[in-house]
Each structure stands twice: as structure tokens, then as C-alpha cells.
Enzyme design. Structure first.
Site, PDB file in Angstrom:
ATOM      1  N   LYS A  17       5.471  93.837 -47.446  1.00 17.04           N
ATOM      2  CA  LYS A  17       4.895  95.180 -47.318  1.00 17.04           C
ATOM      3  C   LYS A  17       5.499  95.936 -46.135  1.00 17.04           C
ATOM      4  O   LYS A  17       5.920  97.083 -46.269  1.00 17.04           O
ATOM      5  CB  LYS A  17       3.370  95.064 -47.163  1.00 17.04           C
ATOM      6  CG  LYS A  17       2.680  94.402 -48.346  1.00 17.04           C
ATOM      7  CD  LYS A  17       1.180  94.297 -48.151  1.00 17.04           C
ATOM      8  CE  LYS A  17       0.800  93.366 -47.006  1.00 17.04           C
ATOM      9  NZ  LYS A  17       1.230  91.976 -47.238  1.00 17.04           N
ATOM     10  N   SER A  71     -41.676  88.932 -33.678  1.00 15.19           N
ATOM     11  CA  SER A  71     -40.736  90.045 -33.936  1.00 15.19           C
ATOM     12  C   SER A  71     -39.496  89.910 -33.048  1.00 15.19           C
ATOM     13  O   SER A  71     -39.313  90.680 -32.114  1.00 15.19           O
ATOM     14  CB  SER A  71     -41.414  91.405 -33.708  1.00 15.19           C
ATOM     15  OG  SER A  71     -42.138  91.459 -32.517  1.00 15.19           O
ATOM     16  N   LYS A 126      11.597  91.373 -53.703  1.00 15.11           N
ATOM     17  CA  LYS A 126      12.477  90.222 -53.454  1.00 15.11           C
ATOM     18  C   LYS A 126      13.199  89.777 -54.725  1.00 15.11           C
ATOM     19  O   LYS A 126      13.413  88.584 -54.954  1.00 15.11           O
ATOM     20  CB  LYS A 126      11.683  89.064 -52.838  1.00 15.11           C
ATOM     21  CG  LYS A 126      10.954  89.445 -51.547  1.00 15.11           C
ATOM     22  CD  LYS A 126      10.318  88.264 -50.855  1.00 15.11           C
ATOM     23  CE  LYS A 126       9.586  88.715 -49.583  1.00 15.11           C
ATOM     24  NZ  LYS A 126       8.984  87.601 -48.842  1.00 15.11           N
ATOM     25  N   ASP A 133       4.605  89.244 -48.765  1.00 13.68           N
ATOM     26  CA  ASP A 133       5.198  89.831 -49.972  1.00 13.68           C
ATOM     27  C   ASP A 133       6.199  90.929 -49.629  1.00 13.68           C
ATOM     28  O   ASP A 133       6.856  91.464 -50.519  1.00 13.68           O
ATOM     29  CB  ASP A 133       4.104  90.412 -50.880  1.00 13.68           C
ATOM     30  CG  ASP A 133       3.458  89.351 -51.761  1.00 13.68           C
ATOM     31  OD1 ASP A 133       3.996  88.239 -51.826  1.00 13.68           O
ATOM     32  OD2 ASP A 133       2.404  89.635 -52.358  1.00 13.68           O
ATOM     33  N   PRO A 184      -3.168  94.610 -44.191  1.00 14.56           N
ATOM     34  CA  PRO A 184      -2.975  93.156 -44.070  1.00 14.56           C
ATOM     35  C   PRO A 184      -3.121  92.438 -45.401  1.00 14.56           C
ATOM     36  O   PRO A 184      -3.863  92.862 -46.285  1.00 14.56           O
ATOM     37  CB  PRO A 184      -4.096  92.730 -43.106  1.00 14.56           C
ATOM     38  CG  PRO A 184      -4.576  93.987 -42.464  1.00 14.56           C
ATOM     39  CD  PRO A 184      -4.344  95.070 -43.450  1.00 14.56           C
TER      40      PRO A 184
END
Length: 639
Positions: A47, A552, A176, A45, A122
Site C-alpha cells: 500500500k 456505584s 506485485k 501488500d 494499516p
């Protein structure tokens, strides 16, 4: 050796001028407000390009950086003399090769009006945890939307996360615009679509603007190509939007203590950063969680004592009284203290590759406080794309859910909606020290306020003295078929003949009653051991020697039980039998079923066993008989 420059040498004069310029620069920026913001949105986009443009337009790029940027732009294929501004921010080689942002990139820049720290986060869903990290300290979020694509899934996801984390200043940057001929109708359609979604998640206000990070439209100067847009440029908005630090000063005073400063017997101060409010000498304060009160004697800093300090400042407070106060405590306004509780509801963002295990103990770090915490099974998981609340037994990587958590001692807190400093936390794996989750506290559970420890006159020491023995937990762990139950039974018989007071907790027997509701998934195994550990602890309080025989399989849960009992009372006994030997015995036929696929989640076959690193006792059953093993355990216990 080079001689030092004299006060009349050209080098000295230049150095002095540089130092003077630096001092003047620092002084000019010292009193400016600071805005932390993030850029987020879907992949590609723009950034990183936007941040690069902001750095370029604010003259924060040196000549050598610009030359390198131009060379890199040509190498990665930018046409003509155009600069690829994204390369200023995409620092990782993998990012440049793929043309995407992977890690969170932080950049500093300043204008005449304000200082800025921007985080480029991100866009890929798989890096949601990185986006949360970048947003955790931000005052503002720039949500970018590609004008050609409109509102996408990641736009929704990042908007939801930004709002969840408490960011209330949202900029919707429709980027854009040059690729859609600066069409006003396209811009309006995207804004209407986003407004409809934003209302669903609680975003009541945002600032929308048409931009082109690549061409520079409406970034620092108004674009003649969007005459229909009457709002501010992005930089104008960033320079004037109110920051949280202003509103934080109006809230009640809070200082999480980071360090107790005691250079000599005549000085004792409590250092930390004021999260909210203001403080003056003479103001009454309350120390939490103890509740002790005092008044502020002085506010000490490196540059001298202050008459007043407020949110964001790092100071050392001295108090008029000698009160107990240490790292992790919170000094607060006496008449408006925060809450203290040990059970909460919280939103959790899971950040680890391994799924969350309900019932496992993690370190919870909130400000300067660190406590042990366990998480219950999630009430629900949130599908941030549809906002549905989905049933879930656990949380995996990048999942967001709501669950209750319990701490081993009282935590000084405020709801995250009121205070990031006292409401936001991280969870840390006790074995690896890796951060596995971030979370936001909603409120204390009512039962945490209603349930209190009841003091007893007859304590555990009295119980132990009556039995003339020291309480202990003999924790036998090993693979199925290792011989744990056989050896544990022999140990109890030998101790009984010595008139010792014991109780044997066996894995199979416990699952017939106390833990009959549990299966054999990793989460169920964790809960199985947690319950047994609590029972064992109560039995040691009664003065008993407790013998347990459980597979365990996880070190974390064995360490959790060790932490429940007094130091020196937990004996980890590894019944060390090779898998092949245990499988050859297969008295119950379980390995055969596991190999054929009839029995799922079987330890050693399709579920892991984490052998003890340093057990108090190790029994090699290929060399010792059960009788010899029992003798060795009793000898170690009583020796």
C-alpha cells in the site's frame, strides 16, 4: 534590521514571480474536482509503495525529498539504486523500523485533471480502528492483493469495512505482478476468488487491474508486460471515476449549522457546510428539530453573496424570519426534511481498549450535533472473516456489532446509506473525552415515533410545595462494608423526625426486585445504577428526598444520575473507608469469599472502585461515628 526590497531589486522581482506562479497554480487547481481515496489490504501488500509511486510519478516530490528518499532507501537496505517508495508515506519511526504502516498517513497530490487526498491505512487487524478512520471520508477504496498470496483474511476484513462505511467505488489492485511473471492466469484466479466473496457482502461491481507499485506497471502508464490487460491504468481510473459530490447536489438540501454569526444587531446568519442539495435565495427551508419554517434571504460568503450554493460549499445563510436556530440544528428543504428521533438501530465499530459497557452514557457526536447516548447490549457481533452473526454481551477493541442506542433528546438524522453527514457518528467517553467508537445509523426504532412525553398539569414544583421541601438525591457511595446502609438508615430516621418526606433505596434491597436479573459484571453494575437513577429521578419529580446506598463504583454512572436531576438537587456523599478497614469489618463475609476466589467481580478486590473527585460531602468513617456522619449529612442537606 534588513531593509525591505525595493520594487526594482532582484529579490523583489523574484518574490513577485514566485507569488504570481503560486497564484496561477492555486487558480489552476481551484476548480478541479477532489477525489478522496484509501489504500487498504493485508500486511505487506504494497500500500505505502503504491502511494509513494503515485506521488513520484505525479511529480509531487521536491528534489531535497528525493535525495533524502534515496539516502533512506540505501540505509534500510534497498538494493542498488532502486527507490523504496514506501518511505515517502511511512512517517513514524516504528513504521520504518518494522516495515509496516501503523497510523493513517494522508497525502495530497494533483494531476492536470483532478486533485487527490489519499489515506494509507494499516493492514494489521489490531489497527482496524485506524483503517475505519481513514475510510470514513473516502470516495474510493483501492484494495490491494499480493499476487503471490491471493485473497487473505485482511482483504476480506477491509473490503467488508469499506463497503460498510459506504464506499461504492472499489478498485481491486492485484499488486506485485512482477513477482509472478505477469501471469494472466494468476490474475484471473484472484479476481474470480474476490468476486465470489464480494457478492456475499453486497459489493456488486469493482474494477480489477494488474499492477506493480514497485516497478510502476499500469500505475500511470500501460505496461507492455501485461498485453492481455485492456482496462485503464490506475491513474486513468482515479482521474475519471465519478465522485460523490456530483450525486450529493441532486439530493434534498441539508445544512448542519456549525455557528451562528451575529457580529451586530443588523446581521444574523447561520454558517455551515452544505452536506447535500442546492439552495437559492427565496427557497423555503425548515429548521430541525424544532420544525420552524422560513425562506432563505441571502447566501453569504467571504467573496460575496451567491445566487446559488451546493453540496460541499461552506456558506452563511440569512433567513427572512426571526426563527430560533443554533449550533447543532439542521436547515433543510422545507418539503423534504430529514427525520428526528431518539432511539435507533446502528452498526458500531468499537475503537477503545476498554470494552463497551451497555447502559453507560457516552457523548454522541453526529455532524454538529452532540447528545448523550446509551447503548443497549449488542443484538449480535459480526465476524467479518466469516460474516457470521455472533451472540455478544459487549464489544471489545476493533469489534463490530449491531445494537440499539437511545439519546437524551431528538437527533436530526438520515440513514447512513443515504447520508454520511447525517448518518455517521462517533461516541466519546464522558470522563476522558477519548473517541471510543464510530457508528452508522440504520433507522429509527418504531417506538421512538410512537412514544411521546405526556404533559401533566400537576408538575414537580407542585409536588414539592405540598411537601414543603426541596427534592434532593443523597447518593451514598463507597466500598462494601463502608457503612453506607447504616448511615443512610440513620439519615432517613433523622429526616422523618423533622417531618421530611423521604424514600431510601438500598443496593441489596433493590436487587431483590427491580434489579434481580442483574449480576455483578461491569456491564450489570452500569445497568443497575442506570435503573436506580431513573427511579430516583421519578421520586424527585414526586417531591421526595431520595436517599440511596450503593457501591456505584464508576464515576461515569454517578455523573449520569447527577445529570438526570435538576441542578443543585444531587448530593454525592462519599462514605470514605479504607479497603483494609472495610475488609476488617466484613460483616457479610464477602471479602473472605472474594479473596478465596469464590466471589468474582467484587469491588476493591478484582473489580475497580473509582472514588469521587469532588463529592458534595465526604465522610471519613475512621474519624466519625455513624451518628455523627448522619448529622453532618442532614446539616449539609438542609443548611
Amino acid at each position: 534590521m534588513t531593509e525591505p526590497a525595493s520594487s526594482e531589486s532582484p529579490t523583489y522581482v523574484v518574490d513577485a514571480l514566485i507569488a504570481e506562479d503560486i497564484d496561477a497554480y492555486l487558480e489552476a487547481h481551484r476548480n478541479k474536482s477532489l477525489l478522496r481515496f484509501i489504500t487498504c489490504g493485508s500486511v505487506d501488500d504494497g500500500k505505502s509503495t503504491l502511494i509513494g509511486r503515485l506521488l513520484y510519478d505525479s511529480k509531487m516530490i521536491f528534489e531535497d525529498q528525493l535525495a533524502a528518499l534515496e539516502a533512506d532507501s540505501k540505509r534500510v537496505g534497498t538494493q542498488g539504486q532502486e527507490i523504496d517508495f514506501a518511505l515517502l508515506v511511512d512517517g513514524l519511526a516504528a513504521e520504518r523500523e518494522q516495515g509496516i504502516t501503523i497510523d493513517v498517513a494522508y497525502r495530497f497530490f494533483a494531476t492536470e485533471k483532478r486533485k487527490f487526498i489519499v489515506a494509507d491505512t494499516p493492514g494489521h487487524e489490531q489497527y482496524t480502528r485506524n483503517m475505519v478512520t481513514g475510510a470514513s471520508t473516502a470516495d474510493l477504496a483501492v484494495i490491494l492483493i499480493d499476487a503471490r498470496k491471493g485473497v487473505l483474511t485482511q482483504t476480506r476484513r477491509h473490503s467488508y469495512l469499506a463497503h460498510l462505511i459506504g464506499i461504492r467505488n472499489i478498485v481491486l489492485a492485484v499488486n506485485k505482478m512482477d513477482l509472478v511473471d505477469y501471469d494472466e492466469a494468476v490474475f484471473n484466479r484472484i479476481v474470480m476468488s474476490y468476486r465470489s466473496f464480494a457478492a456475499e457482502i453486497g459489493i456488486t461491481a469493482f474494477t480489477a487491474m494488474p499492477i506493480s507499485g514497485f516497478k510502476g506497471d499500469n500505475i500511470t502508464t500501460r505496461s507492455g508486460k501485461t498485453p492481455w490487460y485492456k482496462g485503464p491504468t490506475l491513474m486513468e481510473h482515479l482521474e475519471t471515476v465519478p465522485v460523490d459530490a456530483d450525486s450529493d447536489r441532486a439530493k434534498p438540501f441539508r445544512l448542519p449549522v456549525q455557528w451562528v454569526n451575529r457580529p451586530n444587531l443588523d446581521f444574523r446568519g447561520f454558517a455551515g457546510q452544505i452536506s447535500t442539495g442546492t439552495i437559492k435565495p427565496g427557497d423555503p427551508v425548515r429548521i430541525l428539530p424544532s420544525g420552524k419554517t422560513s425562506t432563505v434571504k441571502s447566501i453569504v460568503t467571504y467573496d460575496g453573496d451567491l445566487e446559488e450554493a451546493g453540496a460541499g460549499q461552506s456558506v452563511t445563510l440569512t433567513l427572512a424570519d426571526e426563527v430560533d436556530c443554533s449550533r447543532g440544528d439542521v436547515i433543510a428543504a422545507a418539503d423534504a426534511p430529514p427525520q428526528v428521533a431518539d432511539q435507533f438501530e446502528a452498526t458500531i465499530v468499537w475503537m477503545a481498549d476498554e470494552e463497551m459497557l451497555a447502559g453507560r452514557a457516552y457523548w454522541l457526536k453526529l455532524g454538529t450535533q452532540t447528545v448523550s447516548a446509551t447503548i443497549s447490549q449488542p443484538k449480535y457481533q459480526i465476524n467479518v472473516n466469516t460474516l457470521e452473526q455472533l451472540a455478544a454481551k459487549t464489544l471489545d477493541l476493533n469489534a463490530i456489532g449491531v445494537a440499539n442506542l437511545t439519546t437524551d433528546k431528538g437527533l436530526v438524522f438520515e440513514p447512513y446509506a443515504d447520508s454520511r453527514a447525517l448518518g455517521g457518528f462517533i461516541l466519546i467517553d464522558k470522563m476522558t473525552n477519548a473517541t471510543v467508537a464510530a457508528g452508522m445509523l440504520h433507522f429509527a426504532l418504531r417506538r421512538s415515533q410512537n412514544v411521546h412525553w405526556q404533559a401533566h398539569d400537576i408538575d414537580r414544583a407542585h409536588h414539592a410545595n405540598l411537601k414543603n421541601q426541596k427534592p434532593a438525591v443523597l447518593w451514598l457511595t463507597g466500598l462494601s462494608g463502608a457503612g453506607k446502609s447504616t448511615i443512610a438508615n440513620l439519615v432517613e430516621k433523622k429526616l422523618a423526625r423533622m417531618n421530611r418526606h423521604t424514600f431510601l433505596l438500598d443496593g441489596d434491597n433493590v436487587r431483590h426486585g427491580l434489579n434481580k436479573d442483574l449480576g455483578f459484571t461491569d456491564a450489570d453494575r452500569v445497568e443497575n445504577i442506570r435503573r436506580v437513577g431513573e427511579v430516583a429521578k421519578l421520586m424527585t419529580d414526586a417531591g421526595l428526598i431520595v436517599i440511596t446506598a450503593f457501591i456505584s463504583p464508576f464515576r461515569a454512572e454517578r455523573d449520569m444520575v447527577r445529570s438526570m436531576v435538576a441542578a443543585g438537587e444531587f448530593f454525592e456523599v462519599h462514605i470514605d473507608t479504607p479497603l483494609a478497614e472495610a475488609e476488617a469489618r466484613d460483616v457479610k463475609g464477602l471479602y473472605k469469599k472474594a479473596r478465596s476466589g469464590e466471589l468474582k467481580n467484587f469491588t476493591g478486590i478484582d473489580s475497580p472502585y473509582e472514588a469521587p473527585d469532588a463529592p458534595e460531602i465526604r465522610i471519613d468513617t475512621t474519624k466519625l461515628s455513624p451518628e455523627q456522619a448522619a448529622d453532618l449529612i442532614v446539616e449539609k442537606l438542609l443548611g
